[in-house]
Design a protein around this motif. Sequence first.
Motif, PDB file in Angstrom:
ATOM      1  N   ASP A  23     -66.218 -22.271 -23.868  1.00  0.00           N
ATOM      2  CA  ASP A  23     -64.848 -22.663 -24.204  1.00  0.00           C
ATOM      3  C   ASP A  23     -64.379 -22.022 -25.500  1.00  0.00           C
ATOM      4  O   ASP A  23     -63.393 -22.465 -26.086  1.00  0.00           O
ATOM      5  CB  ASP A  23     -64.735 -24.192 -24.311  1.00  0.00           C
ATOM      6  N   ASP A  24     -65.096 -21.017 -25.967  1.00  0.00           N
ATOM      7  CA  ASP A  24     -64.722 -20.328 -27.204  1.00  0.00           C
ATOM      8  C   ASP A  24     -64.100 -18.968 -26.876  1.00  0.00           C
ATOM      9  O   ASP A  24     -64.612 -17.924 -27.235  1.00  0.00           O
ATOM     10  CB  ASP A  24     -65.934 -20.151 -28.126  1.00  0.00           C
ATOM     11  N   LEU A  25     -62.983 -18.979 -26.161  1.00  0.00           N
ATOM     12  CA  LEU A  25     -62.353 -17.744 -25.697  1.00  0.00           C
ATOM     13  C   LEU A  25     -61.385 -17.187 -26.735  1.00  0.00           C
ATOM     14  O   LEU A  25     -60.814 -17.930 -27.547  1.00  0.00           O
ATOM     15  CB  LEU A  25     -61.604 -17.995 -24.392  1.00  0.00           C
ATOM     16  N   SER A  26     -61.224 -15.871 -26.655  1.00  0.00           N
ATOM     17  CA  SER A  26     -60.240 -15.176 -27.488  1.00  0.00           C
ATOM     18  C   SER A  26     -59.372 -14.320 -26.589  1.00  0.00           C
ATOM     19  O   SER A  26     -59.866 -13.669 -25.656  1.00  0.00           O
ATOM     20  CB  SER A  26     -60.923 -14.285 -28.531  1.00  0.00           C
ATOM     21  N   LEU A  27     -58.087 -14.314 -26.879  1.00  0.00           N
ATOM     22  CA  LEU A  27     -57.142 -13.455 -26.176  1.00  0.00           C
ATOM     23  C   LEU A  27     -56.865 -12.235 -27.060  1.00  0.00           C
ATOM     24  O   LEU A  27     -56.396 -12.375 -28.198  1.00  0.00           O
ATOM     25  CB  LEU A  27     -55.845 -14.206 -25.881  1.00  0.00           C
ATOM     26  N   ILE A  28     -57.167 -11.061 -26.536  1.00  0.00           N
ATOM     27  CA  ILE A  28     -56.957  -9.813 -27.267  1.00  0.00           C
ATOM     28  C   ILE A  28     -55.706  -9.145 -26.704  1.00  0.00           C
ATOM     29  O   ILE A  28     -55.610  -8.886 -25.502  1.00  0.00           O
ATOM     30  CB  ILE A  28     -58.160  -8.859 -27.128  1.00  0.00           C
ATOM     31  N   VAL A  29     -54.741  -8.893 -27.560  1.00  0.00           N
ATOM     32  CA  VAL A  29     -53.488  -8.250 -27.173  1.00  0.00           C
ATOM     33  C   VAL A  29     -53.353  -6.963 -27.958  1.00  0.00           C
ATOM     34  O   VAL A  29     -53.488  -6.958 -29.192  1.00  0.00           O
ATOM     35  CB  VAL A  29     -52.273  -9.158 -27.443  1.00  0.00           C
ATOM     36  N   HIS A  30     -53.123  -5.871 -27.256  1.00  0.00           N
ATOM     37  CA  HIS A  30     -52.845  -4.607 -27.934  1.00  0.00           C
ATOM     38  C   HIS A  30     -51.381  -4.605 -28.345  1.00  0.00           C
ATOM     39  O   HIS A  30     -50.486  -4.691 -27.502  1.00  0.00           O
ATOM     40  CB  HIS A  30     -53.168  -3.418 -27.021  1.00  0.00           C
ATOM     41  N   SER A  31     -51.168  -4.551 -29.632  1.00  0.00           N
ATOM     42  CA  SER A  31     -49.821  -4.714 -30.164  1.00  0.00           C
ATOM     43  C   SER A  31     -48.898  -3.612 -29.676  1.00  0.00           C
ATOM     44  O   SER A  31     -49.310  -2.480 -29.459  1.00  0.00           O
ATOM     45  CB  SER A  31     -49.857  -4.714 -31.692  1.00  0.00           C
ATOM     46  N   SER A  32     -47.666  -3.945 -29.517  1.00  0.00           N
ATOM     47  CA  SER A  32     -46.664  -2.990 -29.072  1.00  0.00           C
ATOM     48  C   SER A  32     -45.397  -3.247 -29.883  1.00  0.00           C
ATOM     49  O   SER A  32     -45.421  -3.935 -30.903  1.00  0.00           O
ATOM     50  CB  SER A  32     -46.412  -3.156 -27.573  1.00  0.00           C
ATOM     51  N   ARG A  33     -44.293  -2.733 -29.381  1.00  0.00           N
ATOM     52  CA  ARG A  33     -43.024  -2.906 -30.090  1.00  0.00           C
ATOM     53  C   ARG A  33     -42.354  -4.201 -29.627  1.00  0.00           C
ATOM     54  O   ARG A  33     -41.785  -4.270 -28.549  1.00  0.00           O
ATOM     55  CB  ARG A  33     -42.108  -1.717 -29.811  1.00  0.00           C
ATOM     56  N   PHE A  34     -42.458  -5.195 -30.456  1.00  0.00           N
ATOM     57  CA  PHE A  34     -41.809  -6.467 -30.160  1.00  0.00           C
ATOM     58  C   PHE A  34     -41.375  -7.087 -31.481  1.00  0.00           C
ATOM     59  O   PHE A  34     -41.866  -6.727 -32.552  1.00  0.00           O
ATOM     60  CB  PHE A  34     -42.734  -7.419 -29.395  1.00  0.00           C
ATOM     61  N   ASP A  35     -40.471  -8.049 -31.378  1.00  0.00           N
ATOM     62  CA  ASP A  35     -40.022  -8.769 -32.574  1.00  0.00           C
ATOM     63  C   ASP A  35     -40.914  -9.967 -32.872  1.00  0.00           C
ATOM     64  O   ASP A  35     -41.218 -10.244 -34.030  1.00  0.00           O
ATOM     65  CB  ASP A  35     -38.578  -9.237 -32.399  1.00  0.00           C
ATOM     66  N   ARG A  36     -41.336 -10.670 -31.808  1.00  0.00           N
ATOM     67  CA  ARG A  36     -42.144 -11.855 -32.022  1.00  0.00           C
ATOM     68  C   ARG A  36     -43.012 -12.094 -30.798  1.00  0.00           C
ATOM     69  O   ARG A  36     -42.625 -11.796 -29.665  1.00  0.00           O
ATOM     70  CB  ARG A  36     -41.263 -13.084 -32.283  1.00  0.00           C
ATOM     71  N   LEU A  37     -44.218 -12.625 -31.034  1.00  0.00           N
ATOM     72  CA  LEU A  37     -45.145 -12.980 -29.965  1.00  0.00           C
ATOM     73  C   LEU A  37     -45.688 -14.377 -30.248  1.00  0.00           C
ATOM     74  O   LEU A  37     -46.189 -14.648 -31.341  1.00  0.00           O
ATOM     75  CB  LEU A  37     -46.299 -11.971 -29.888  1.00  0.00           C
ATOM     76  N   LEU A  85     -46.693  -1.201 -20.975  1.00  0.00           N
ATOM     77  CA  LEU A  85     -47.599  -0.690 -22.007  1.00  0.00           C
ATOM     78  C   LEU A  85     -48.450  -1.782 -22.638  1.00  0.00           C
ATOM     79  O   LEU A  85     -49.313  -1.485 -23.471  1.00  0.00           O
ATOM     80  CB  LEU A  85     -46.797   0.025 -23.098  1.00  0.00           C
ATOM     81  N   LEU A  86     -48.207  -3.048 -22.248  1.00  0.00           N
ATOM     82  CA  LEU A  86     -48.988  -4.144 -22.801  1.00  0.00           C
ATOM     83  C   LEU A  86     -50.369  -4.179 -22.158  1.00  0.00           C
ATOM     84  O   LEU A  86     -50.517  -4.000 -20.947  1.00  0.00           O
ATOM     85  CB  LEU A  86     -48.284  -5.478 -22.561  1.00  0.00           C
ATOM     86  N   ARG A  87     -51.400  -4.396 -23.013  1.00  0.00           N
ATOM     87  CA  ARG A  87     -52.767  -4.551 -22.515  1.00  0.00           C
ATOM     88  C   ARG A  87     -53.356  -5.804 -23.145  1.00  0.00           C
ATOM     89  O   ARG A  87     -53.282  -5.995 -24.356  1.00  0.00           O
ATOM     90  CB  ARG A  87     -53.638  -3.345 -22.861  1.00  0.00           C
ATOM     91  N   MET A  88     -53.964  -6.655 -22.299  1.00  0.00           N
ATOM     92  CA  MET A  88     -54.516  -7.921 -22.770  1.00  0.00           C
ATOM     93  C   MET A  88     -55.866  -8.160 -22.124  1.00  0.00           C
ATOM     94  O   MET A  88     -56.105  -7.737 -20.988  1.00  0.00           O
ATOM     95  CB  MET A  88     -53.556  -9.072 -22.451  1.00  0.00           C
ATOM     96  N   ARG A  89     -56.746  -8.851 -22.865  1.00  0.00           N
ATOM     97  CA  ARG A  89     -58.073  -9.182 -22.345  1.00  0.00           C
ATOM     98  C   ARG A  89     -58.464 -10.563 -22.836  1.00  0.00           C
ATOM     99  O   ARG A  89     -58.095 -10.984 -23.927  1.00  0.00           O
ATOM    100  CB  ARG A  89     -59.118  -8.172 -22.840  1.00  0.00           C
ATOM    101  N   LEU A  90     -59.229 -11.259 -22.012  1.00  0.00           N
ATOM    102  CA  LEU A  90     -59.867 -12.509 -22.400  1.00  0.00           C
ATOM    103  C   LEU A  90     -61.350 -12.248 -22.578  1.00  0.00           C
ATOM    104  O   LEU A  90     -62.016 -11.750 -21.664  1.00  0.00           O
ATOM    105  CB  LEU A  90     -59.655 -13.591 -21.336  1.00  0.00           C
ATOM    106  N   VAL A  91     -61.879 -12.549 -23.766  1.00  0.00           N
ATOM    107  CA  VAL A  91     -63.294 -12.312 -24.049  1.00  0.00           C
ATOM    108  C   VAL A  91     -63.846 -13.528 -24.780  1.00  0.00           C
ATOM    109  O   VAL A  91     -63.093 -14.365 -25.305  1.00  0.00           O
ATOM    110  CB  VAL A  91     -63.501 -11.048 -24.922  1.00  0.00           C
ATOM    111  N   GLY A  92     -65.145 -13.608 -24.826  1.00  0.00           N
ATOM    112  CA  GLY A  92     -65.784 -14.638 -25.611  1.00  0.00           C
ATOM    113  C   GLY A  92     -65.601 -14.364 -27.099  1.00  0.00           C
ATOM    114  O   GLY A  92     -65.498 -13.212 -27.532  1.00  0.00           O
ATOM    115  N   ARG A  93     -65.563 -15.450 -27.875  1.00  0.00           N
ATOM    116  CA  ARG A  93     -65.293 -15.276 -29.295  1.00  0.00           C
ATOM    117  C   ARG A  93     -66.396 -14.478 -29.972  1.00  0.00           C
ATOM    118  O   ARG A  93     -66.133 -13.666 -30.857  1.00  0.00           O
ATOM    119  CB  ARG A  93     -65.154 -16.653 -29.941  1.00  0.00           C
ATOM    120  N   GLY A  94     -67.634 -14.685 -29.583  1.00  0.00           N
ATOM    121  CA  GLY A  94     -68.724 -13.909 -30.163  1.00  0.00           C
ATOM    122  C   GLY A  94     -68.603 -12.432 -29.826  1.00  0.00           C
ATOM    123  O   GLY A  94     -68.831 -11.563 -30.672  1.00  0.00           O
ATOM    124  N   GLU A  95     -68.247 -12.159 -28.577  1.00  0.00           N
ATOM    125  CA  GLU A  95     -68.070 -10.766 -28.178  1.00  0.00           C
ATOM    126  C   GLU A  95     -66.885 -10.135 -28.883  1.00  0.00           C
ATOM    127  O   GLU A  95     -66.892  -8.936 -29.202  1.00  0.00           O
ATOM    128  CB  GLU A  95     -67.870 -10.680 -26.665  1.00  0.00           C
TER     129      GLU A  95
END
Length: 588
Positions: free
Chosen positions: A92-106, A163-173
């Motif tokens: 249950d220690d997940l992290s969402l990784i988002v490759h930043s792009s051109r946006f005003d707010r996320l 152009l958005l890229r996202m991944r769910l990974v374990g926090r340790g990874e």
Amino acid sequence: MVRESPMLRLLKKILATLCLIASAGLVGLCGSSPVSAQALRINHPLCHAVSEEVAPWNVAPSTFACIGQPERYQRGTLWLQAMIPPKAYDRDDLSLIVHSSRFDRLIVAFFYADGAVERQAVRSGDFGTHWRAGGQLAFRAPQRDASLTKVTLRFDKVASARLLRMRLVGRGEEGTQTTGLATLIGAALVLLLSGALYNASLALAVRRQFSAWQAAWAASMLAWGTCWSQLHLFFFPAMAGALSAQICTGLSCLAIALATLSAITALEQVHVSVYLRRTALGLTGCVFALGLPLSLMRSGPIESLGAVLAMLVLANLLSVAFSIGQAWRRGSREARSFAGAWAVPMLVLGSTSFFDADTMFWGGGSQILVLFAAAWQTLWLSVAASRTYARLRVERDIARQAEAQAQELARRDALTGLPNRRGFIERAGSILNISRGRGDVVALLLIDVDWFKSINDVYGHEAGDLVLQGIACCLAPHESPFSATARLGGEEFAVLVAGMGDVELMRFAEALRHEISSYDHGDVIGHRKVTASIGITRSTIAADFHSLYRVADEALYEAKRGGRDRVAIQLMDAPDRYSDLGEVALKC
């Protein structure tokens, strides 16, 4: 064999060390286990919703579409939602990784089975603690007893959903991958920095246009890599987000233009046709002309213009490749270096067109490949340029040495090896200047072989040449910092000495006369004795060589008239008596 400069050896050591670091990172990359990593894409499994205007921050859409592509979101709000299947992850220690792009707010919202919602937000100019190396943002799901059911991402004024890229990974990874990616990026940036500094120093040292272009190319790629990887946020956190993305686009186009200019300007015009050269430069201009406005765009047909730009870049690279190939066939040495340098970047850019590299390299994607390809190119060309300049330096040193030898030979008598009249006058001028400053007495001895014509007539000119060489052997040992010897021409020799008194001077002249008359020429002219007459003048006043020569010549004739094989001396009383001696000496 071309000797490597200390700077070149240091550059190679840095290259080897950093390549080992990069290799270790890549080995770790290949050995890492991405079991729990899941790429999130629109429709796979992301659903989406769109508002054509920016929605209030606490407003959420009632429905999400899981098919088709979102449209008309660039000036409004785009929501993306990923449902988390029960027990899809063992932790249950997940992290969402988002490759930043051109946006005003996320805004990222984590939804739990007990109804709790945890939100985390970033905006352009303020990524807080969420930014990571490699152009990524990390959002860690808070640990709760309830399981995570879904994740929602809200983008305000995002430039392109594709152009958005996202991944769910374990926090340790996430921590391991972030560290590994930062190590790889750091190694590549240090390689680029080394190449930029080295090429800049070469450009300043050898004044070559190619090294200047190459230094600019390496510097632009260094700036691009720093900006893309977000390492510049350590120093300029307000540049986070859209501004950095726009700068990266402009820098990438600038880097392509500089790389093309460095290659085309290094290849000589005789090795590349005018058509290929103009084509490459024209495509470079098109890339830069399209990339500049594209870097400023926040909305509009960014994806379609990006595809056109990619085709122009590919065409530009092909034109450079054809130019290098043509120059190689025509015998260009520089083309071989460029072939090795450009092969890796072209293979990298070509290979990314056939497989998806976005989820590879811990999320670094094709950018990390491009970064290392650029580092390879600039270091390869740096080493190649150094070897070329080292070879040119050796050739220059050899040419200078040959020129110095030629000048020395021009001042030497070919028969005896003694200085000739030209070399003697130059050496005498130096001794006279030194003696004048020290107040020393300077004396000139003119030596003429007695009855030398008869030697040539009886024994032949070859025998006469051998006799002159023998006399030169008697005079050569008397060459020193304060004396000079020479063959002035024919059978006439000269010795200039400084610092001798009257008695010492006469003893020296008599010893020299005796040494000449005692020299054994038996192998050449049998038992015939060879003698010489010596005329001496000395001066305690500031006299030039021509004045000394005129008086010494008068003394020599006096010795000849006195019966030869003797020494005669005549002093210089006053300088005005010999005011016309320079003209007379030139006539001699």
